[in-house]
Design an enzyme around this catalytic site. Structure first.
Site, mmCIF file in Angstrom:
data_model
loop_
_atom_site.group_PDB
_atom_site.id
_atom_site.type_symbol
_atom_site.label_atom_id
_atom_site.label_comp_id
_atom_site.label_asym_id
_atom_site.label_seq_id
_atom_site.Cartn_x
_atom_site.Cartn_y
_atom_site.Cartn_z
ATOM 1 N N CYS A 2 0.821 -1.195 0.000
ATOM 2 C CA CYS A 2 0.000 0.000 0.000
ATOM 3 C C CYS A 2 0.856 1.246 0.000
ATOM 4 C CB CYS A 2 -0.910 0.006 1.233
ATOM 5 S SG CYS A 2 -1.925 -1.488 1.390
ATOM 6 N N ASP A 100 -4.388 -7.976 9.192
ATOM 7 C CA ASP A 100 -3.275 -7.690 10.092
ATOM 8 C C ASP A 100 -3.280 -6.226 10.513
ATOM 9 O OD1 ASP A 100 -2.705 -6.976 7.470
ATOM 10 O OD2 ASP A 100 -0.566 -7.394 7.623
ATOM 11 N N ILE A 291 14.386 -13.325 -15.370
ATOM 12 C CA ILE A 291 14.774 -12.514 -16.516
ATOM 13 C C ILE A 291 16.031 -13.128 -17.122
ATOM 14 C CG2 ILE A 291 15.764 -10.286 -17.195
ATOM 15 C CD1 ILE A 291 12.782 -10.137 -16.831
ATOM 16 N N SER A 363 11.401 -13.000 -2.519
ATOM 17 C CA SER A 363 12.716 -12.738 -3.113
ATOM 18 C C SER A 363 13.818 -13.256 -2.196
ATOM 19 C CB SER A 363 12.906 -11.241 -3.360
ATOM 20 O OG SER A 363 13.335 -10.596 -2.176
ATOM 21 N N GLY A 364 15.039 -13.244 -2.710
ATOM 22 C CA GLY A 364 16.197 -13.660 -1.927
ATOM 23 C C GLY A 364 17.018 -12.505 -1.417
#
EC number: 6.3.5.4
Length: 642
Positions: A2, A100, A291, A363-364
């Site tokens: 958000c 939450d 990618i 993600s890492g």
């Protein structure tokens, strides 16, 4: 995910312009295209843009407590909210949603400013308590989510998720902060708490700010820090088992969503480990996105495919042309202030791809900092051993002279590029690390800036950012110190900024399991020898992942997520670089020495030097100046004094 925005009257109870607040909110519609919400009462205005992830039907914001006296606008996720609900219900609080967000208002009522201690997640929120006439702002421990604020001349306190939100207010002081410029050309980003504008600030990692009507705005309060104790006695096998279990817990928490969920898969260790863990927790195939580059020197897609095949993921790949440089102006508008990490280009592209398939992606990011993965860490430790052999009083004159005399040889094999090593050995540990990560090093920045701008700096050097954080690191371990500094600077100012803006540009929520604060705290207890062992970075992480990932994914050289800047600037972007760096926009700022700008362009394009990173930073600064409407009123005065 958000966007939040708002205004608070510190002096009285003025009614704020609804049109202004709507403009502030609308400029960040990309952060939350699903809904917009507002709350107005005398002296306060709250605004919210919503990207629906959890509790799609009743999670609208601003969200209130039972009697409407406490309201919150929130950006992020509280991953442990389901654990907190029964505890708060036992204290007498009634919940009307399954979101939450509602946990935040009741946690404030129960625990006040300490409520943030109970939250496990990524968050930036602003909470209004009418009875206390208090506005409370908070940002998560590792600053995954952004929060900007400004105190305006008329006593208005403004805040927002992006700097462009504050830029909608006509009273924002948009003069360029000279110290921010120095930090940008050293680090590639403007470090917290500064922004590029004198009148705006960033709330820092693990900081809260409690603003009360009728009182001066206090300094932010830090509520958490990571402590590198390095005294955990676990064996390698025990540490590997515990790491695997902790990673599973972190990933499991981040898989809670009511919308399509997937993961980035670059083919590196970090993202591959996250995907492997997700596959072990999911009954359905994981959606993965990669990618590929048409230049083999930058392409990791074969390794990503190996992991996708092993775990039978629904794998989506798009190939990006190696001349994908059309995003330069797009990026300037995205980041709102100068930002020089060129990997923002492929990051923007992979977020664009992921959003076609999912609304949430894991993600890492964060693995290199906590596990010891950067190549620069290994080089720093090698230099530290050499520095330890001689006292600084001997090293400074000897290696300082060698550093001045030895020719710079960007073209030569790495073993012959000794100039930088000599320069590093002449410095203390923190100075050497700052030197190694700087885009333009001290001597280059002195030449880059005009005489008048250097006087504006009044001797300020961006190494002060590192020194400020090193003073609170409470460790003399060589690796732990630079890990701590990176967690406070590079991770926050570069990595998290890049991912937040690129993902939000496509209304994509990105979650980072390797930045779970409990995991980061535990890793900081482990000895540095479990992180970097000899020439192997991420030693423990790789050992723990051996049962889950192929060896050629784990132990191949780190490639990084980069683009061929050097070739671009001598080839397809040759004229654009020249026109941009030597053009009127940068000249009009009065910040730069035109002779040195010409040297950077000529030396790079002739092949004498590789100045691709400095040139990219100048191009992004120029794009920022154009997109933000030019430099402040002092610019003509500076320009006349070059």
């Amino acid at each position: 995910m958000c966007g939040i925005a708002g205004l608070f009257d510190l002096r009285g109870k003025r009614d704020f312009s609804r049109d202004l607040v709507r403009r502030m909110n609308d400029v960040q519609v990309h952060r939350g295209p699903d809904e917009g919400g507002y709350h107005f009462e005398p002296g306060i205005a709250l605004a919210h843009r919503r990207l629906s992830i959890i509790d799609l039907s009743t999670g609208q914001q601003p969200l209130f407590n039972e009697d409407g006296s406490v309201a919150v606008v929130f950006n992020g996720e509280i991953y442990n909210f389901q654990e907190l609900v029964p505890e708060l219900e036992a204290l007498g609080h009634a919940f009307h949603t399954r979101s939450d967000t509602e946990v935040i208002v009741h946690a404030w009522e129960a625990w006040g400013e300490d409520c943030v201690q109970r939250f496990r997640g990524m968050f930036a929120f602003a909470l209004w308590d009418r009875n206390r006439e208090t506005l409370f702002l908070a940002r998560d421990r590792l600053a995954v989510k952004p929060l900007f604020y400004a105190l305006l001349p008329d006593g208005t306190f403004a805040f927002g998720s992006e700097l462009k939100v504050l830029m909608q207010h006509p009273l924002l002081d948009r003069r360029i902060d000279a110290h921010a410029v120095e930090e940008y050309f050293a680090l590639g980003y403007v470090a917290e708490p500064r922004t590029i504008f004198a009148g705006a600030k960033k709330l820092g990692a693990a900081e809260t700010l409690c603003v009360r009507r009728g009182q001066p705005v206090p300094q932010p309060r830090c509520y958490w820090d990571v402590h590198f104790m390095l005294d955990n006695p676990l064996s390698l096998a025990e540490a590997s088992a515990e790491l695997t279990a902790r990673l599973r817990e972190s990933v499991r928490l981040r898989m809670i969503a009511e919308v399509p969920l997937g993961a980035f898969l670059s083919g590196g260790v970090d993202s591959s480990a996250v995907v492997a863990t997700m596959a072990g927790l999911s009954d359905e195939p994981v959606h993965t996105c990669s990618i590929a580059f048409d230049d083999p020197a930058f392409n990791e897609s074969d390794f990503a495919q190996k992991v996708a095949d092993r775990y039978r993921t629904n794998h989506y790949v798009e190939t990006v042309k190696s001349d994908d440089f059309d995003l330069i102006d797009t990026l300037a508008g995205l980041y709102d202030e100068p930002y020089a990490d060129s990997s923002a280009i492929p990051t923007w592209r992979v977020c664009q791809l992921a959003r076609k398939r999912v609304t949430v992606a894991l993600s890492g990011d964060g693995g290199d900092e906590s596990f010891g993965g950067y190549r620069r860490y290994r080089l720093h430790l090698m230099e530290e051993r050499m520095r330890g052999a001689l006292p600084l009083g001997v090293r400074q004159p000897m290696f300082g002279l060698l550093g001045r005399l030895y020719p710079k040889a960007d073209w030569a094999p790495r073993m012959f590029r000794a100039k930088t090593t000599f320069q590093a050995l002449a410095r203390d540990s923190l100075q050497a690390y700052f030197h190694s990560v700087s885009i333009l090093r001290d001597a280059m920045r002195r030449q880059l800036f005009s005489n008048r701008f250097r006087s504006e700096l009044a001797g300020y050097n961006a190494i002060e950012v590192f020194r400020r954080h090193a003073a609170t690191a409470h460790t003399d371990d060589a690796l732990a110190l630079i890990q701590y500094v990176d967690l406070k600077t590079y991770l926050v100012g570069d990595i998290n900024t890049k991912v937040d803006r690129a993902s939000m540009a496509h209304s994509l929520e990105v979650r980072e399991p390797l930045m779970d604060h409990k995991l980061v705290e535990w890793l900081a207890t482990l000895p540095s020898g479990l992180k970097v062992k000899g020439q192997e970075g991420k030693y423990l992480f790789k050992k723990a992942m051996e049962p889950l990932l192929p060896n050629d994914v784990l132990y191949r050289p780190k490639m990084g997520f980069s683009v061929p800047l050097s070739r671009w600037f001598r080839g397809p972007l040759r004229e654009r670089v020249r026109q941009t760096v030597l053009g009127e926009t940068l000249a009009a700022t009065g910040i730069f020495n035109p002779d040195y700008l010409r040297h950077l362009v000529d030396a790079h394009q002739s092949g004498a030097r590789d100045y691709s990173s400095p040139l990219w930073s100048l191009m992004m600064f120029e794009a920022f100046v154009r997109s933000s409407g030019g430099c402040p009123a002092r610019a003509p005065e500076l320009a006349a004094a070059v």
